[in-house]
Design a protein around this motif. Structure first.
Motif, PDB file in Angstrom:
ATOM      1  N   ALA A  44       3.019   0.395 -13.046  1.00 49.08           N
ATOM      2  CA  ALA A  44       1.734   0.650 -12.948  1.00 49.08           C
ATOM      3  C   ALA A  44       0.906  -0.427 -14.052  1.00 49.08           C
ATOM      4  CB  ALA A  44       1.052   2.018 -13.199  1.00 49.08           C
ATOM      5  N   THR A  45       1.505  -0.292 -15.157  1.00 53.66           N
ATOM      6  CA  THR A  45       0.847  -1.112 -16.317  1.00 53.66           C
ATOM      7  C   THR A  45       1.285  -2.533 -16.182  1.00 53.66           C
ATOM      8  OG1 THR A  45       2.934  -0.648 -17.691  1.00 53.66           O
ATOM      9  CG2 THR A  45       0.933   0.663 -17.909  1.00 53.66           C
ATOM     10  N   ALA A  46       2.488  -2.742 -15.427  1.00 49.74           N
ATOM     11  CA  ALA A  46       2.887  -4.264 -15.134  1.00 49.74           C
ATOM     12  C   ALA A  46       1.847  -4.910 -13.932  1.00 49.74           C
ATOM     13  CB  ALA A  46       4.318  -4.350 -14.616  1.00 49.74           C
ATOM     14  N   LEU A  47       1.653  -4.029 -13.169  1.00 48.05           N
ATOM     15  CA  LEU A  47       0.559  -4.391 -12.088  1.00 48.05           C
ATOM     16  C   LEU A  47      -0.764  -4.599 -12.720  1.00 48.05           C
ATOM     17  CD1 LEU A  47       1.945  -1.854  -8.967  1.00 48.05           C
ATOM     18  CD2 LEU A  47       1.719  -4.609  -9.037  1.00 48.05           C
ATOM     19  N   GLN A  48      -1.133  -3.766 -13.519  1.00 47.76           N
ATOM     20  CA  GLN A  48      -2.620  -3.906 -13.866  1.00 47.76           C
ATOM     21  C   GLN A  48      -2.653  -5.025 -14.894  1.00 47.76           C
ATOM     22  OE1 GLN A  48      -2.693  -0.133 -15.874  1.00 47.76           O
ATOM     23  NE2 GLN A  48      -4.218   0.695 -14.707  1.00 47.76           N
ATOM     24  N   ALA A  49      -1.582  -5.290 -15.567  1.00 48.34           N
ATOM     25  CA  ALA A  49      -1.492  -6.471 -16.474  1.00 48.34           C
ATOM     26  C   ALA A  49      -1.533  -7.755 -15.738  1.00 48.34           C
ATOM     27  CB  ALA A  49      -0.374  -6.643 -17.380  1.00 48.34           C
ATOM     28  N   VAL A 101       5.474  14.863  -7.448  1.00 56.32           N
ATOM     29  CA  VAL A 101       5.381  14.394  -6.215  1.00 56.32           C
ATOM     30  C   VAL A 101       5.042  13.052  -5.879  1.00 56.32           C
ATOM     31  CG1 VAL A 101       4.262  14.665  -3.934  1.00 56.32           C
ATOM     32  CG2 VAL A 101       4.429  16.796  -5.454  1.00 56.32           C
ATOM     33  N   GLN A 102       4.238  12.272  -6.532  1.00 54.60           N
ATOM     34  CA  GLN A 102       3.872  10.879  -6.591  1.00 54.60           C
ATOM     35  C   GLN A 102       5.215   9.950  -7.005  1.00 54.60           C
ATOM     36  OE1 GLN A 102       1.069  10.437  -4.719  1.00 54.60           O
ATOM     37  NE2 GLN A 102       0.890  12.504  -5.147  1.00 54.60           N
ATOM     38  N   ALA A 143       0.738  -1.102   0.124  1.00 54.77           N
ATOM     39  CA  ALA A 143       0.011   0.092  -0.060  1.00 54.77           C
ATOM     40  C   ALA A 143       1.037   1.405   0.086  1.00 54.77           C
ATOM     41  CB  ALA A 143      -1.025   0.095   1.352  1.00 54.77           C
ATOM     42  N   ARG A 144       1.894   1.219   0.816  1.00 54.70           N
ATOM     43  CA  ARG A 144       2.884   2.300   0.643  1.00 54.70           C
ATOM     44  C   ARG A 144       3.430   2.753  -0.586  1.00 54.70           C
ATOM     45  NH1 ARG A 144       5.020   6.180   0.034  1.00 54.70           N
ATOM     46  NH2 ARG A 144       6.999   7.248   1.081  1.00 54.70           N
ATOM     47  N   LEU A 145       3.727   1.683  -1.315  1.00 57.62           N
ATOM     48  CA  LEU A 145       4.099   2.019  -2.868  1.00 57.62           C
ATOM     49  C   LEU A 145       3.014   2.217  -3.744  1.00 57.62           C
ATOM     50  CD1 LEU A 145       6.725   1.816  -4.602  1.00 57.62           C
ATOM     51  CD2 LEU A 145       6.306  -0.491  -4.825  1.00 57.62           C
ATOM     52  N   ILE A 184       1.807   5.030  -6.758  1.00 59.96           N
ATOM     53  CA  ILE A 184       1.923   4.518  -8.187  1.00 59.96           C
ATOM     54  C   ILE A 184       0.458   4.762  -8.783  1.00 59.96           C
ATOM     55  CG2 ILE A 184       2.089   2.290  -9.492  1.00 59.96           C
ATOM     56  CD1 ILE A 184       4.300   1.494  -7.761  1.00 59.96           C
ATOM     57  N   GLY A 185      -0.499   4.238  -8.115  1.00 59.36           N
ATOM     58  CA  GLY A 185      -1.860   4.520  -8.403  1.00 59.36           C
ATOM     59  C   GLY A 185      -2.286   5.789  -8.718  1.00 59.36           C
TER      60      GLY A 185
END
Length: 551
Positions: free
Chosen positions: A496-501, A435-436, A379-381, A385-386
């Motif tokens: 982000a796209t790797a996590l979504q995939a 910032v993100q 969640a911290r990371l 990213i999200g």
């Protein structure tokens, strides 16, 4: 001669039927599936009820609340300073519905498995009807962990904050049935750099955590100035500290909290945002002195999560509007959603929407996993990213949905102009894109084990050679620290796209995951509607077109 005949210039044909009184939950198959996947299915009945409300009366209230912006009243008719913000009744209707449904309280009062996921789904539905009211509800929900750091203040305030009664009256909190909480951190000279804040806090007595102070200074952005209290930051002798500043003093008199003006914003019209001054405003220290940023950071993390929910929901409503229009509008001899190029666009929009939802709900699952070290690190990371990626994608995606309607999508009779105006706020507030991305690097460099948690989550590609290759490339990219700040946006996008995939692959719908991987990880065009050949576009469109819309 009968001239009336010439007044009838044409017959009105080929018009899309109004999209009204729909159930935003029951007509959203991806949302139902992702809620169930992450243990929120117990809330199905409540979500069904709220989905019907959000798609009907709240949708109409959303139009009214935006057509009638809040108005600042500095003085009453006798010249007394009152500092009130007045709202249209539709605003209050929306607030009462959301608070009554547990948007501000449910995960804290009933922290069962899937509670954060169910709450996120409720907010996802509400935000489609009206996003401005989501701001004060988000801050009220997000303040709870910070206040719990100060048990004496929590004991006094949390019963009203966690109430499902919306009470807009301007009264001391002791006289109210419910309370809302705002936030005031940003100052002119610092912006995101809150450590540059100049507002000073002076102890009334002994000072220290839970003690009273008087604050003197300004805030360039105070969100939702009609709330009952605000979490804010001010300097003490030991540094920047966190405070709870109520609108009323213990004796019932108004606090020394002065609204200067309301912000004239691009969007978010139903919500009031303001500039304020503290002229000896009474406030109570929350958490350790000099530790204001760590104290308030958990609240900020939760508001960033709601930015993910907000952008995802705006994209979903834009997709709904486009899908409905294209299911009915004829061009030439065929309905639009039967034409190959429009199918390419609609399927691409559906992919973007579901990928955003998947990552958002996975974040909800992480927040539900209390005291799980791995999920805490995830969640911290992934909050950063999200927040970066989903909020960055929303404006362009919504504009593409507008194009599906042509000129109709550009005029205010449609909800799409409001969605488009609303979209940038989530990418700007609570820390903009840079910032993100810098926060992603900070998490990876300063918190041991975060990178390991990321790659454990990504795994080995889950049977996809393309995803596996991207994961290997990510490992190489993170191993190279040369000019890493310069590359931070690209790194964040690739993660982000790797996590979504990965999430879409795990969910098991090959039509969705194959198309996402082929278009987001493979070679593809930069605009929407550039999906490669050989994908099941009809299945993607049907999946995200509510059943009642399809011919």
């Amino acid at each position: 001669m009968n001239l009336h005949h010439y007044a009838e210039t044409h017959d009105v044909t080929n018009q899309v039927p109004p999209l009204s009184a729909i159930n935003l939950y029951r007509d959203d198959l991806p949302l139902q599936e992702w809620v169930k996947r992450y243990q929120g299915e117990w809330a199905d009945a409540a979500l069904n009820t709220y989905g019907q409300l959000a798609g009907s009366s709240l949708m109409q209230a959303g139009f009214l609340a935006n057509e009638n912006k809040p108005v600042f009243k500095s003085h009453d008719r006798c010249g007394h300073r009152i500092d009130l913000v007045e709202f249209h009744p539709a605003y209050h209707e929306l607030m009462a519905a959301g608070i009554g449904a547990g948007v501000t309280s449910a995960p804290w009062t009933d922290p069962r498995p899937g509670a954060q996921v169910a709450r996120a789904a409720t907010m996802y539905l509400h935000n489609q009807a009206e996003a401005g009211t989501s701001c004060p509800m988000t801050m009220t929900y997000a303040c709870v962990p910070a206040l719990r750091l100060q048990p004496d203040l929590a004991e006094h305030w949390l019963p009203k904050i966690l109430s499902r009664q919306y009470d807009p009256r301007n009264l001391p909190v002791e006289q109210k049935t419910g309370a809302t909480i705002g936030m005031a951190m940003t100052e002119k000279q610092g912006g995101t750099d809150v450590r540059a804040n100049t507002t000073r806090a002076y102890p009334v007595g002994v000072g220290g955590p839970g003690q009273a102070y008087e604050l003197v200074g300004h805030k360039w952005f105070c969100s939702a100035p009609m709330c009952d209290a605000f979490l804010t930051l001010a300097q003490t002798d030991k540094g920047l500290s966190c405070f709870l500043l109520p609108r009323h003093r213990p004796d019932g008199s108004r606090n020394e909290f002065y609204i200067q003006r309301l912000k004239n914003k691009l969007g978010n019209w139903a919500n009031a945002s303001s500039e304020v001054e503290f002229r000896g405003a009474l406030a109570w220290m929350v958490g350790a002195e000099g530790r204001g940023v760590p104290t308030i950071i958990e609240m900020v993390s939760l508001t960033r999560f709601d930015c993910m929910i907000g952008s995802s929901s705006l994209m979903r409503q834009a997709l709904t509007q486009a899908a409905h229009h294209c299911a009915h509008r004829m061009v030439g001899t065929r309905v639009l959603n039967e034409q190959p190029l429009m199918q390419n666009v609609l399927a691409d929009l559906a992919l973007e929407s579901e990928a955003a939802l998947a990552l958002t709900m996975r974040m909800g699952k992480a927040l539900d996993s209390v005291h799980d070290e791995q999920e805490d690190k995830f969640a911290r990371l992934v909050t950063a990213i999200g927040k970066y990626w989903i909020c960055k994608r929303a404006p362009g995606m919504i504009n593409e949905a507008q194009e599906c309607l042509g000129g109709t999508g550009y005029v205010e009779d449609s909800i799409l102009p409001r969605l488009y105006r609303e979209a940038p706020v989530n990418s700007i507030w609570e820390g903009s894109g840079n910032v993100q991305c810098l926060d992603v690097l900070r998490a990876l460099s300063k918190e041991p084990g975060v990178l390991d948690v990321l790659f454990a989550e990504l795994g080995d590609g889950h049977g996809s050679a393309v995803l596996k290759q991207q994961i290997e490339q990510l490992k190489q990219q993170f191993g190279d620290t040369d000019e890493i700040q310069h590359r931070a946006r690209q790194l964040t996008e690739d993660v982000a796209t790797a996590l979504q995939a990965k999430l879409l692959l795990e969910a098991g719908n090959s039509s969705v995951s194959d198309a996402f991987i082929a278009s987001r990880l493979g070679q593809h065009g930069q605009a929407y509607g550039t999906l490669p050949r050989g994908l099941n576009l009809a299945a993607l469109i049907a999946r995200s077109t509510p059943a009642g819309f399809q011919e």
